[in-house]
Design an enzyme around this catalytic site. Structure first.
Site, mmCIF file in Angstrom:
data_model
loop_
_atom_site.group_PDB
_atom_site.id
_atom_site.type_symbol
_atom_site.label_atom_id
_atom_site.label_comp_id
_atom_site.label_asym_id
_atom_site.label_seq_id
_atom_site.Cartn_x
_atom_site.Cartn_y
_atom_site.Cartn_z
ATOM 1 N N SER A 283 2.207 11.228 -4.442
ATOM 2 C CA SER A 283 3.374 12.053 -4.087
ATOM 3 C C SER A 283 4.684 11.414 -4.545
ATOM 4 O O SER A 283 5.554 12.092 -5.112
ATOM 5 C CB SER A 283 3.408 12.327 -2.577
ATOM 6 O OG SER A 283 3.437 11.127 -1.827
ATOM 7 N N HIS A 313 -5.260 11.912 -1.081
ATOM 8 C CA HIS A 313 -3.918 11.415 -0.710
ATOM 9 C C HIS A 313 -3.596 11.882 0.704
ATOM 10 O O HIS A 313 -4.310 11.526 1.636
ATOM 11 C CB HIS A 313 -2.904 11.898 -1.746
ATOM 12 C CG HIS A 313 -1.553 11.249 -1.653
ATOM 13 N ND1 HIS A 313 -1.332 10.057 -1.003
ATOM 14 C CD2 HIS A 313 -0.333 11.632 -2.133
ATOM 15 C CE1 HIS A 313 -0.049 9.733 -1.098
ATOM 16 N NE2 HIS A 313 0.576 10.675 -1.760
ATOM 17 N N HIS A 359 -7.988 1.468 0.579
ATOM 18 C CA HIS A 359 -6.662 1.754 0.043
ATOM 19 C C HIS A 359 -6.591 1.264 -1.392
ATOM 20 O O HIS A 359 -7.211 0.250 -1.747
ATOM 21 C CB HIS A 359 -5.574 1.072 0.888
ATOM 22 C CG HIS A 359 -4.190 1.564 0.591
ATOM 23 N ND1 HIS A 359 -3.423 1.041 -0.429
ATOM 24 C CD2 HIS A 359 -3.451 2.543 1.152
ATOM 25 C CE1 HIS A 359 -2.264 1.678 -0.468
ATOM 26 N NE2 HIS A 359 -2.248 2.595 0.479
ATOM 27 N N ARG A 368 0.615 0.129 9.050
ATOM 28 C CA ARG A 368 0.917 1.427 9.664
ATOM 29 C C ARG A 368 -0.191 1.812 10.652
ATOM 30 O O ARG A 368 0.080 2.462 11.670
ATOM 31 C CB ARG A 368 1.075 2.500 8.580
ATOM 32 C CG ARG A 368 2.224 2.237 7.617
ATOM 33 C CD ARG A 368 2.236 3.219 6.458
ATOM 34 N NE ARG A 368 1.018 3.100 5.661
ATOM 35 C CZ ARG A 368 0.712 3.915 4.648
ATOM 36 N NH1 ARG A 368 1.536 4.910 4.320
ATOM 37 N NH2 ARG A 368 -0.418 3.745 3.975
ATOM 38 N N ASP A 414 -4.174 6.739 7.750
ATOM 39 C CA ASP A 414 -4.769 8.020 8.122
ATOM 40 C C ASP A 414 -5.863 7.880 9.178
ATOM 41 O O ASP A 414 -6.219 8.859 9.829
ATOM 42 C CB ASP A 414 -5.357 8.703 6.881
ATOM 43 C CG ASP A 414 -4.289 9.036 5.855
ATOM 44 O OD1 ASP A 414 -3.225 9.527 6.255
ATOM 45 O OD2 ASP A 414 -4.515 8.796 4.655
#
Length: 477
Positions: A283, A313, A359, A368, A414
């Protein structure tokens, strides 16, 4: 002449020119708001801060190019060419840097450091996204007063024309939320200040100014568009208006229909940690690539959203929660570690991946993920799905390591976000990537302003055929 006098004369000159032009063309009022901003020299004004920073950064870039332009950054291998350009150093991205071991740093600050130094809505609370936006754009940690001023400015810009909603309404309500969201962003493009300025012949040294206007307008408006999509699909179109007393993250949560204090805090954290992840992800890179053709921020960000919508993604956060719920459906909430191991192996042997793990760059647990886990331990330690996520943290990495094919077996961002949202009532997994998109507007637009300020060129890497690679490698042997 003192700095204050210079600012005064500049303001008078600009206002004089503005009155003259407005007298001739009243329709220009909305098109020249970015010029009016220049007259402010307040420390609370983000535009003024950038006016001071940009010239020194332009000189810094010139110096790097002049003194170090021929320095080699590494060797490109055939594996890199065939592997999606993995590991190639080929982009300038000022706002954040991703280290394989340390994780993301926003302007040099880690996520725990951001949580510590960025202003919050309440004591010991999560950082306000407006504070991160200020940091991304200026490289400076803002004061609470600066963040409050920026929050107020974003609310003043948060006005979405009716034709945007009509464009979304033209789509079937069953369309994927990301399709509806991207359509709304494209409809917003009609009001692009950069496009208007470019058509009038603005000098390239000033490109960053209407880009700044578009970017702040876009950042301010995408939560309204995103909330409209959510309410249209899941809440019978009952729209909740913006609350002028709330900050950016809290307002987004409010417009979605979630007003519990913990959910407001979660949304502040969510928007902050998802905002930027250096420039190589799909993105961010897409937004930068499209913008390099001098496409305006709306066109560039809409393209970025279409990349974010891919399952490799941003759509992964949707896939994680759906997979976790499939575990519960088949094995129950009180699944044992052995049962969970069996289910993970079943997924992998079925030719599928365990979503939320691995990742492209990171080689450790995503920071995160860690800060979301800390949030869960603080606010929802007994949630059954959170407990399942905790078990996955123990079970999945050893299995992926045993396979021997995975460079990073650890959970990413995620793996956790969907469970938190689900706990507070936002259970519609198909919508999760829209939340990611709203967050990503901060990072992509911040970098785009600097792309324009630094005059970064059209991106045009060289491509080759398989025949070319074969011939080259034969000659090199």
């Amino acid at each position: 002449m003192t700095k204050d006098k210079k600012a005064m004369f500049r303001s008078v000159s600009l206002l004089s020119k503005l009155r003259s032009r407005l007298g001739q063309q009243p329709s220009l009022k909305d098109s020249v708001r970015w010029l009016q901003i220049q007259s402010s020299s307040s420390d609370l004004d983000l535009h003024s801060q950038l006016e001071e920073l940009i010239p020194e950064q332009q000189e810094r870039l010139k110096k790097i190019k002049a003194e170090h332009g021929k320095v080699q950054l590494g060797n490109i291998t055939v594996d890199m060419v065939l592997g999606g350009m993995r590991g190639m150093t080929g982009l300038l991205w000022q706002t954040s840097l991703l280290d394989p071991d340390e994780g993301i740093r926003f302007r040099g600050l880690s996520i725990p450091e951001c949580q510590k130094v960025l202003p919050a809505a309440k004591p010991e609370g999560e950082p306000l996204p407006e504070g991160l936006l200020w940091l991304l754009l200026t490289g400076k940690v803002p004061s609470k007063e600066q963040v409050d001023a920026l929050s107020k400015e974003l609310r003043s810009r948060a006005v979405v024309p009716d034709f945007v909603y009509k464009a979304i309404d033209a789509l079937p309500v069953t369309s994927h939320p990301m399709t509806q969201f991207a359509t709304g962003v494209m409809a917003l493009q009609v009001q692009s200040e950069f496009q208007k300025a470019y058509e009038k012949g603005i000098h390239k040294s000033k490109y960053w100014e209407p880009t700044y206007e578009d970017s702040l307008n876009l950042i301010a408006r995408v939560p309204l568009v995103a909330a409209y999509v959510y309410r249209r699909i899941y809440k019978d179109g009952q729209v909740i208006p913006l609350d002028d007393s709330l900050d950016y993250g809290a307002n987004f949560s409010h417009m979605l229909g979630f007003d519990s204090p913990k959910m407001l805090e979660l949304m502040r954290l969510y928007v902050t940690i998802h905002s930027d992840h250096e420039g190589g992800n799909v993105s961010a890179h897409t937004g930068h690539l499209v913008a390099s053709a001098l496409s305006d921020p709306y066109l560039s960000f809409a393209a970025a959203l279409n990349g974010l919508a891919g399952p490799l993604h941003g759509l992964a956060n949707q896939e994680v929660l759906l997979w976790i719920k499939s575990v519960v459906d088949e094995c129950g909430e009180n699944i044992t570690v052995d049962q969970l191991k069996e289910y993970v192996w079943k997924t992998l042997k079925g030719g599928k991946v365990v979503p939320g793990f691995g990742h492209g760059v990171l080689r450790k647990t995503d920071p995160r993920y860690t800060c979301q886990r800390e949030f869960a331990l603080k606010h929802l330690p007994d949630d059954p799905l959170f407990q399942l996520v905790s078990k996955l943290y123990e079970v999945v990495p050893p299995i992926l390591t045993e396979l021997g094919k995975v460079k990073n077996p650890w959970p990413n961002v995620d793996a956790h976000s969907g469970v938190l949202l689900n706990h507070f009532g936002l259970t519609e997994a198909r919508y999760f990537t829209v939340l990611f998109g709203v967050s990503r507007s901060l990072g992509i637009c911040s970098q785009l302003i600097w792309d324009r300020a630094l005059g970064l060129p059209l991106e045009r890497p060289k491509s080759v055929t398989m025949e070319w690679l074969e011939d080259y490698c034969k000659k090199a042997a």
